[in-house]
Motif scaffolding. Structure first.
Motif, PDB file in Angstrom:
ATOM      1  N   ASP A  70      -1.807  -2.250   6.493  1.00  0.00           N
ATOM      2  CA  ASP A  70      -0.486  -2.481   5.915  1.00  0.00           C
ATOM      3  C   ASP A  70      -0.377  -1.951   4.488  1.00  0.00           C
ATOM      4  N   THR A 125       3.982   4.930  14.267  1.00  0.00           N
ATOM      5  CA  THR A 125       4.645   3.779  13.645  1.00  0.00           C
ATOM      6  C   THR A 125       5.778   4.135  12.690  1.00  0.00           C
ATOM      7  N   THR A 170       2.335   2.525   4.015  1.00  0.00           N
ATOM      8  CA  THR A 170       2.642   1.720   5.196  1.00  0.00           C
ATOM      9  C   THR A 170       3.146   0.324   4.819  1.00  0.00           C
ATOM     10  N   TYR A 206      -7.443   3.731  14.533  1.00  0.00           N
ATOM     11  CA  TYR A 206      -6.265   4.325  13.905  1.00  0.00           C
ATOM     12  C   TYR A 206      -6.456   5.832  13.805  1.00  0.00           C
ATOM     13  N   LYS A 258       6.345  -4.454  10.997  1.00  0.00           N
ATOM     14  CA  LYS A 258       4.905  -4.364  10.762  1.00  0.00           C
ATOM     15  C   LYS A 258       4.144  -4.232  12.085  1.00  0.00           C
ATOM     16  N   LEU A 259       2.869  -3.866  11.958  1.00  0.00           N
ATOM     17  CA  LEU A 259       2.077  -3.553  13.146  1.00  0.00           C
ATOM     18  C   LEU A 259       1.994  -4.699  14.155  1.00  0.00           C
ATOM     19  N   VAL A 276      -1.449   4.020  15.708  1.00  0.00           N
ATOM     20  CA  VAL A 276      -2.252   2.888  16.158  1.00  0.00           C
ATOM     21  C   VAL A 276      -2.732   3.185  17.569  1.00  0.00           C
TER      22      VAL A 276
END
Length: 224
Positions: free
Chosen positions: A140, A186, A158, A93, A164-165, A72
């Motif tokens: 996601d 991540t 993911t 990304y 989560k992000l 990210v």
């Protein structure tokens, strides 16, 4: 869209914040407990390697472990960002590899020492170009994959991230200010393992981007 342009975002970044053990199956394959909160460590931006480059294995090691990850890329300064607004701070990304000298890391872990030498050496963060976030409407639900030579080693989604992000961006920004161009790696799905000198790595986000790297021994000045 970041103000300085996608192609310059990574050059502007000040740090790589990596998240360890963010996929349950990966934590278990290395014999680690599933974390209650994110496991964070830093990598220097000097470890970046552009697509098509050569990953250098430092002597006397003959292999490194591969870890494929969604990166990210932060688009603007973020401090104490609420989870509800966290995705507004994403500039784009990328696909990144967290190359790891596992023997060095294992020794450091058993001695209670940091992982920097195992994770932060030159060429230890191969990374793709930055994708505009408009090309990634559902971060996601991305399939990440990695091959060594022609053998598939890692394939995961993911959607299986523990943290989560939005939570990661909010949590990290509560600890340290994230600046434009900073990267969050991540975490990696299961299937990590060694890649040896002379082999090739290809990796991708299915339907979006592929990257490839050779793996060679690092040659130090004066070495034969």
């Amino acid at each position: 869209m970041a103000s300085i342009g996608l192609h310059k975002l990574l050059q502007a970044g000040t740090k790589i914040v990596a998240v360890g053990r963010n996929y349950t199956a990966h934590a278990k394959e290395l014999g680690n407990a599933v974390p209650k909160e994110p496991v964070l460590f830093l990598k220097p931006t000097s470890s970046y390697l552009e697509n098509g480059g050569t990953i250098e294995v430092p002597p006397p090691l003959l292999s490194l472990h591969h870890e494929v990850e969604l990166a990210v890329v932060i688009g603007r300064k973020a401090r104490d960002v609420p989870e509800s607004a966290a995705m507004d701070y994403v500039g784009g990304y990328a696909l990144g590899l967290d190359m790891t000298a596992r023997e060095i890391q294992s020794s450091a872990k058993s001695a209670g020492l940091p992982w920097t030498v195992a994770k932060g050496q030159d060429t230890f963060t191969p990374i793709s170009s930055v994708l505009d976030k408009s090309l990634v409407p559902d971060p996601d639900n991305l399939e990440l994959w990695l091959k060594v030579d022609d053998e598939i080693r890692q394939k995961g989604s993911t959607k299986d991230m523990i943290f989560k992000l939005p939570f990661l961006i909010s949590h990290i920004s509560s600890i340290m200010t994230l600046l434009e161009g900073d990267v969050i790696l991540t975490g990696t799905p299961q299937g990590v393992g060694p890649v040896k000198v002379g082999q090739k790595i290809t990796a991708g986000i299915t339907g979006l981007i592929d990257i490839h790297f050779n793996v060679e021994q690092r040659r130090r000045p004066g070495s034969s």
